[in-house]
Scaffold this motif. Sequence first.
Motif, PDB file in Angstrom:
ATOM      1  N   MET A 192     -25.813 -36.950  21.507  1.00  0.00           N
ATOM      2  CA  MET A 192     -26.380 -35.879  22.315  1.00  0.00           C
ATOM      3  C   MET A 192     -27.320 -34.983  21.504  1.00  0.00           C
ATOM      4  O   MET A 192     -28.325 -34.499  22.027  1.00  0.00           O
ATOM      5  N   VAL A 193     -26.968 -34.723  20.236  1.00  0.00           N
ATOM      6  CA  VAL A 193     -27.817 -33.875  19.390  1.00  0.00           C
ATOM      7  C   VAL A 193     -28.923 -34.745  18.805  1.00  0.00           C
ATOM      8  O   VAL A 193     -28.912 -35.129  17.635  1.00  0.00           O
ATOM      9  N   SER A 194     -29.875 -35.082  19.633  1.00  0.00           N
ATOM     10  CA  SER A 194     -30.962 -35.974  19.245  1.00  0.00           C
ATOM     11  C   SER A 194     -32.088 -35.808  20.258  1.00  0.00           C
ATOM     12  O   SER A 194     -32.006 -34.971  21.162  1.00  0.00           O
ATOM     13  N   ASN A 195     -33.120 -36.620  20.106  1.00  0.00           N
ATOM     14  CA  ASN A 195     -34.227 -36.597  21.068  1.00  0.00           C
ATOM     15  C   ASN A 195     -34.046 -37.643  22.157  1.00  0.00           C
ATOM     16  O   ASN A 195     -34.995 -37.994  22.852  1.00  0.00           O
ATOM     17  N   ALA A 196     -32.811 -38.165  22.289  1.00  0.00           N
ATOM     18  CA  ALA A 196     -32.573 -39.248  23.242  1.00  0.00           C
ATOM     19  C   ALA A 196     -32.727 -38.792  24.686  1.00  0.00           C
ATOM     20  O   ALA A 196     -33.238 -39.530  25.532  1.00  0.00           O
ATOM     21  N   PHE A 197     -32.304 -37.563  24.985  1.00  0.00           N
ATOM     22  CA  PHE A 197     -32.271 -37.112  26.372  1.00  0.00           C
ATOM     23  C   PHE A 197     -33.205 -35.948  26.646  1.00  0.00           C
ATOM     24  O   PHE A 197     -33.685 -35.780  27.765  1.00  0.00           O
ATOM     25  N   VAL A 198     -33.425 -35.117  25.640  1.00  0.00           N
ATOM     26  CA  VAL A 198     -34.323 -33.975  25.806  1.00  0.00           C
ATOM     27  C   VAL A 198     -35.174 -33.836  24.550  1.00  0.00           C
ATOM     28  O   VAL A 198     -34.756 -34.256  23.471  1.00  0.00           O
ATOM     29  N   PRO A 199     -36.365 -33.250  24.656  1.00  0.00           N
ATOM     30  CA  PRO A 199     -37.159 -32.987  23.455  1.00  0.00           C
ATOM     31  C   PRO A 199     -36.430 -32.015  22.532  1.00  0.00           C
ATOM     32  O   PRO A 199     -35.695 -31.132  22.988  1.00  0.00           O
ATOM     33  N   GLY A 201     -37.915 -29.874  20.578  1.00  0.00           N
ATOM     34  CA  GLY A 201     -38.724 -28.693  20.306  1.00  0.00           C
ATOM     35  C   GLY A 201     -38.098 -27.399  20.785  1.00  0.00           C
ATOM     36  O   GLY A 201     -38.346 -26.334  20.200  1.00  0.00           O
ATOM     37  N   GLY A 202     -37.287 -27.442  21.844  1.00  0.00           N
ATOM     38  CA  GLY A 202     -36.679 -26.222  22.369  1.00  0.00           C
ATOM     39  C   GLY A 202     -35.364 -25.859  21.720  1.00  0.00           C
ATOM     40  O   GLY A 202     -34.757 -24.835  22.070  1.00  0.00           O
ATOM     41  N   MET A 203     -34.893 -26.650  20.757  1.00  0.00           N
ATOM     42  CA  MET A 203     -33.624 -26.373  20.100  1.00  0.00           C
ATOM     43  C   MET A 203     -33.808 -25.307  19.029  1.00  0.00           C
ATOM     44  O   MET A 203     -34.903 -25.134  18.492  1.00  0.00           O
ATOM     45  N   LEU A 207     -30.525 -26.564  14.554  1.00  0.00           N
ATOM     46  CA  LEU A 207     -30.098 -27.707  15.355  1.00  0.00           C
ATOM     47  C   LEU A 207     -31.225 -28.735  15.480  1.00  0.00           C
ATOM     48  O   LEU A 207     -30.972 -29.945  15.495  1.00  0.00           O
ATOM     49  N   ARG A 208     -32.459 -28.246  15.547  1.00  0.00           N
ATOM     50  CA  ARG A 208     -33.603 -29.154  15.608  1.00  0.00           C
ATOM     51  C   ARG A 208     -33.699 -29.984  14.329  1.00  0.00           C
ATOM     52  O   ARG A 208     -34.021 -31.172  14.370  1.00  0.00           O
ATOM     53  N   PHE A 209     -33.409 -29.357  13.178  1.00  0.00           N
ATOM     54  CA  PHE A 209     -33.418 -30.077  11.902  1.00  0.00           C
ATOM     55  C   PHE A 209     -32.390 -31.209  11.923  1.00  0.00           C
ATOM     56  O   PHE A 209     -32.684 -32.353  11.528  1.00  0.00           O
ATOM     57  N   VAL A 210     -31.175 -30.904  12.409  1.00  0.00           N
ATOM     58  CA  VAL A 210     -30.130 -31.925  12.502  1.00  0.00           C
ATOM     59  C   VAL A 210     -30.556 -33.047  13.439  1.00  0.00           C
ATOM     60  O   VAL A 210     -30.399 -34.240  13.140  1.00  0.00           O
ATOM     61  N   ALA A 211     -31.129 -32.669  14.590  1.00  0.00           N
ATOM     62  CA  ALA A 211     -31.531 -33.670  15.581  1.00  0.00           C
ATOM     63  C   ALA A 211     -32.651 -34.562  15.060  1.00  0.00           C
ATOM     64  O   ALA A 211     -32.645 -35.774  15.272  1.00  0.00           O
ATOM     65  N   ASN A 212     -33.614 -33.964  14.361  1.00  0.00           N
ATOM     66  CA  ASN A 212     -34.742 -34.754  13.867  1.00  0.00           C
ATOM     67  C   ASN A 212     -34.327 -35.765  12.801  1.00  0.00           C
ATOM     68  O   ASN A 212     -34.947 -36.825  12.670  1.00  0.00           O
ATOM     69  N   TRP A 213     -33.290 -35.431  12.032  1.00  0.00           N
ATOM     70  CA  TRP A 213     -32.828 -36.338  10.982  1.00  0.00           C
ATOM     71  C   TRP A 213     -31.654 -37.190  11.430  1.00  0.00           C
ATOM     72  O   TRP A 213     -31.104 -37.967  10.642  1.00  0.00           O
ATOM     73  N   ASN A 214     -31.268 -37.046  12.687  1.00  0.00           N
ATOM     74  CA  ASN A 214     -30.197 -37.867  13.251  1.00  0.00           C
ATOM     75  C   ASN A 214     -30.705 -39.312  13.399  1.00  0.00           C
ATOM     76  O   ASN A 214     -31.793 -39.535  13.924  1.00  0.00           O
ATOM     77  N   PRO A 215     -29.946 -40.311  12.941  1.00  0.00           N
ATOM     78  CA  PRO A 215     -30.413 -41.699  13.111  1.00  0.00           C
ATOM     79  C   PRO A 215     -30.629 -42.086  14.563  1.00  0.00           C
ATOM     80  O   PRO A 215     -31.432 -42.974  14.850  1.00  0.00           O
TER      81      PRO A 215
END
Length: 273
Positions: A192-199, A201-203, A207-215
């Motif tokens: 869920m903490v990724s770009n899979a479902f939502v962009p 950019g609004g995080m 949290l955006r840092f974690v999402a961007n580096w999430n595999p």
Amino acid sequence: MTAITSLLGRLRWTFADGLTLVGRELGRLRQEPGQIIAALIFPVIMVVLFGYVFGSAIAVPGGGDYREYLMPGLFAMVTFTAVQGVMGRTAADAARGVMDRFRSMPMARLAVMFGHTGADSLIGVPLLAAMALTGLLVGWQPHRGPIPTAEAFLLFMLLRYALSWAGAYVGLVAKNEQTVAQLAPLFLPITMVSNAFVPTGGMPGWLRFVANWNPVSAHTAASRDLFGNRGMAASGHTPWPLAHPVATVLLWSAALLVVFVPLSLRAYLRTGR
């Protein structure tokens, strides 16, 4: 020359024993058709739930249909379910003493784990096919032709196989189906903490840092690129994993195999001691 011949002989032995255990795992699933049906229905539910229920409230970066944006993320989500499936089946075998029996038999040491992970890879094929068919029915389609599309699905299978070794290790360490069932929900935030479902950019920044580096984000970005589906809008600095998503997925897959293949073997040899 003798050493090479001996190594090739051990590899053939491991492969032959592993194929036998792959057949065992698939045979066990045939005796439990409910699991197969539930696994095939799950992708359909995800497409309908996220595509139609949540999709009406989410704007796609750069415009376009949300379901085209969503499908690569759902493929990534299904890929990560490999951890839970192998984890549960391995823990069940460890808890019931099956691993003890295997260790007492004249078989290659890696064969048992090869059987679990190999069977999961084969199970992943109809799951991806069911999700792809559902996606086509709701309007998603790859746009870059058959070769990039095939590369995207091969990338799914590679990462799923690597993740299955992580699941095998956790299952061997847990040795208990109830413990594994309690651990399973912990994997949901990873997807869920990724770009899979939502962009992303609004995080918030952290949290955006974690999402961007999430595999999961790299896997989703690679899929969007190979399928030709809309993804993140190009704005500002793009983190390295999202600027080179295919390479990132390959690196993650290699790292998972390098770490968890020996750990799984070690845990298997220690199970029951």
